[in-house]
Design a protein around this motif. Sequence first.
Motif, PDB file in Angstrom:
ATOM      1  N   VAL A 143       0.297  10.851  -3.605  1.00 21.14           N
ATOM      2  CA  VAL A 143       0.682  11.479  -4.873  1.00 21.14           C
ATOM      3  C   VAL A 143       0.951  10.385  -5.893  1.00 21.14           C
ATOM      4  N   VAL A 144       0.446  10.593  -7.119  1.00 17.03           N
ATOM      5  CA  VAL A 144       0.688   9.684  -8.235  1.00 17.03           C
ATOM      6  C   VAL A 144       1.211  10.515  -9.397  1.00 17.03           C
ATOM      7  N   VAL A 145       2.375  10.127  -9.943  1.00 14.63           N
ATOM      8  CA  VAL A 145       3.021  10.921 -10.996  1.00 14.63           C
ATOM      9  C   VAL A 145       3.338  10.043 -12.194  1.00 14.63           C
ATOM     10  N   CYS A 146       3.035  10.573 -13.377  1.00 11.61           N
ATOM     11  CA  CYS A 146       3.453   9.945 -14.632  1.00 11.61           C
ATOM     12  C   CYS A 146       4.621  10.745 -15.184  1.00 11.61           C
ATOM     13  N   GLY A 147       5.666  10.065 -15.632  1.00 11.41           N
ATOM     14  CA  GLY A 147       6.879  10.740 -16.090  1.00 11.41           C
ATOM     15  C   GLY A 147       6.776  11.386 -17.449  1.00 11.41           C
ATOM     16  N   ALA A 148       5.596  11.418 -18.041  1.00  8.12           N
ATOM     17  CA  ALA A 148       5.363  12.058 -19.343  1.00  8.12           C
ATOM     18  C   ALA A 148       3.885  12.410 -19.426  1.00  8.12           C
ATOM     19  N   THR A 149       3.510  13.116 -20.474  1.00  9.88           N
ATOM     20  CA  THR A 149       2.086  13.418 -20.646  1.00  9.88           C
ATOM     21  C   THR A 149       1.324  12.125 -20.898  1.00  9.88           C
ATOM     22  N   LEU A 150       0.102  12.082 -20.408  1.00  5.87           N
ATOM     23  CA  LEU A 150      -0.712  10.871 -20.435  1.00  5.87           C
ATOM     24  C   LEU A 150      -1.919  11.101 -21.338  1.00  5.87           C
ATOM     25  N   ALA A 151      -2.267  10.096 -22.132  1.00  8.10           N
ATOM     26  CA  ALA A 151      -3.451  10.198 -22.990  1.00  8.10           C
ATOM     27  C   ALA A 151      -4.663  10.538 -22.137  1.00  8.10           C
TER      28      ALA A 151
ATOM     29  N   ARG B  86       0.818  -1.201   0.000  1.00  7.94           N
ATOM     30  CA  ARG B  86       0.000   0.000   0.000  1.00  7.94           C
ATOM     31  C   ARG B  86       0.863   1.267   0.000  1.00  7.94           C
ATOM     32  N   PRO B  87       1.503   1.583  -1.127  1.00  8.21           N
ATOM     33  CA  PRO B  87       2.417   2.716  -1.172  1.00  8.21           C
ATOM     34  C   PRO B  87       1.716   4.056  -0.974  1.00  8.21           C
ATOM     35  N   THR B  88       2.494   5.046  -0.561  1.00 10.25           N
ATOM     36  CA  THR B  88       1.969   6.411  -0.441  1.00 10.25           C
ATOM     37  C   THR B  88       2.310   7.225  -1.683  1.00 10.25           C
ATOM     38  N   PHE B  89       3.220   6.701  -2.503  1.00  7.65           N
ATOM     39  CA  PHE B  89       3.621   7.393  -3.731  1.00  7.65           C
ATOM     40  C   PHE B  89       3.733   6.376  -4.846  1.00  7.65           C
ATOM     41  N   MET B  90       3.307   6.782  -6.046  1.00  5.13           N
ATOM     42  CA  MET B  90       3.440   5.902  -7.202  1.00  5.13           C
ATOM     43  C   MET B  90       3.931   6.700  -8.395  1.00  5.13           C
TER      44      MET B  90
ATOM     45  N   GLY C 146     -10.985   7.914  -8.533  1.00  2.00           N
ATOM     46  CA  GLY C 146     -10.619   8.808  -7.441  1.00  2.00           C
ATOM     47  C   GLY C 146      -9.149   9.091  -7.310  1.00  2.00           C
ATOM     48  N   ILE C 147      -8.381   8.915  -8.398  1.00  5.20           N
ATOM     49  CA  ILE C 147      -6.932   9.150  -8.349  1.00  5.20           C
ATOM     50  C   ILE C 147      -6.547  10.156  -9.422  1.00  5.20           C
ATOM     51  N   ASP C 148      -5.981  11.290  -8.991  1.00  2.00           N
ATOM     52  CA  ASP C 148      -5.531  12.342  -9.905  1.00  2.00           C
ATOM     53  C   ASP C 148      -4.073  12.083 -10.256  1.00  2.00           C
ATOM     54  N   VAL C 149      -3.799  11.743 -11.511  1.00  2.00           N
ATOM     55  CA  VAL C 149      -2.428  11.486 -11.956  1.00  2.00           C
ATOM     56  C   VAL C 149      -1.789  12.805 -12.372  1.00  2.00           C
ATOM     57  N   LEU C 150      -0.674  13.146 -11.756  1.00  2.00           N
ATOM     58  CA  LEU C 150       0.060  14.363 -12.088  1.00  2.00           C
ATOM     59  C   LEU C 150       1.096  14.043 -13.163  1.00  2.00           C
ATOM     60  N   CYS C 151       1.121  14.821 -14.218  1.00  2.00           N
ATOM     61  CA  CYS C 151       2.101  14.592 -15.285  1.00  2.00           C
ATOM     62  C   CYS C 151       3.366  15.399 -15.017  1.00  2.00           C
ATOM     63  N   ALA C 152       4.488  14.864 -15.457  1.00  6.51           N
ATOM     64  CA  ALA C 152       5.775  15.493 -15.187  1.00  6.51           C
ATOM     65  C   ALA C 152       6.684  15.371 -16.401  1.00  6.51           C
TER      66      ALA C 152
END
Length: 454
Positions: free
Chosen positions: A346-354, A262-266, A365-371
């Motif tokens: 916090v959930v982060v994608c290392g690039a823009t996501l479709a 059950r991670p706190t960051f992905m 219920g999960i907001d993916v942040l792009c980076a």
Amino acid sequence: MLPIEPTDQTLPALVLRNAISCPTAPAITWSEGLETHTLSWSDLRERVLNVAEWLIGMGVGPQGPVALALGNTVDHLVIDLATMHCGAATVIVPGDFDGAEVSSLLSVSAPAVLFVEDPGMVDVLSRIDDAELGYKLVHLDADGLWRHVLAGQEPGDPRDTRGQLVQRLRDLDSNDPITVLHERSADGSVKTVAISTIDVLSATESLLATGLFDFDYRYIADSPLDSAMTRLLAIHLPATVGGHVVCCPDAESLVTLLIKFRPTFMFGWPPMFSALGCWIDSMLTSPVLAHARADIVQSRRVLEEAHWLRRGGGLISQDVMVRAAIARGGTMREVRVNLGLDRLAVVVCGATLAEDVHQFWASVGIDVLCAYGTNECAGFISVDLPGTGIPGSAGIPLPGSRVTIAGDGSILVRKPGQQGSESIAIAASSWRHTGDFGYLDEDGRLHVNDDPGR
């Protein structure tokens, strides 16, 4: 007593600080078969020091780096940290390099030791004429044990290696490289980037300054440790905040580890979010949740509505905000609990996501942040802040980072405190050329694309 203090600006000092301030806190967890093992920060430091002495006995030093052809294992993390303690750099061998590329990499980097674990990489190395390369090959078996050293020698007198380690720690220079990364460019050429301690500490401080990581850091490291972004998240950030990393050796293990730890960051790249989304979707439509089907459908519709209003820059009414907050709890929270996603801060994608993938994750219920980030900048350059992302955006430049767009549309970055060297030119003004193209919108968000004409 080793000559470093927990206030020194080096990675070994951070490891020492954690061993003193949170000695029993978990640092690294991994699985071997059905058994799970964890090293506390105190245990990790002890193991790192032992391996550092062993490496010195094998000839590792400022002029003799360590090459790693390893996956996301405890051995990789321990050897990496031990190499830093030796005052040497780790040279990361990408898993997708062919024999000619690996041979060239080893010839240029001239490592003292090369660690491998994958039989496929061993097969690649067997075809390389390494008689003149001079490295010692260490093959780690499936249990992570160091089975044998080919063309090597036994470590020297432990008293002598401890003395050398003390001197190496005394001589640590934050401007010296600690990691050398290689990546294949779009034209097929291989780009090499050397990253120093001051580079990674500056990159880590910039990421922490966003305020996104003000929680107990528990991260399942499933992305290959061959980029500055993934290494920052699995090595440098945990050392800075005293966090906990769970080693995920392959994509097939991720689902099991999510439910168990059950991670706190992905963090992941777009393919991971698509694949994991398919698994989540199969769970949502499974007979196990048949009793809650109506609730799930309705809640996801509400969350999708709020998502589209927010991403499209429209005004979100109080009614929609309240309904979305309610929808995120209740049945959808139970779904996230069942999937091991309930503790995610916090959930982060290392690039823009479709956008369809983005919408799917928002519907549970999960907001993916792009980076966006590069090896040249030792990690992240920009990242969405919660609720600020829009389609196509790669986020807002990190605190302390400046981004500008050159006349040809290329992205230039200036990050204070970084002095690492790389194979591509740096302008005299200290702007770093990322090699990518994009633009900044009127709100300061960075958009990255492959076509300079767009």
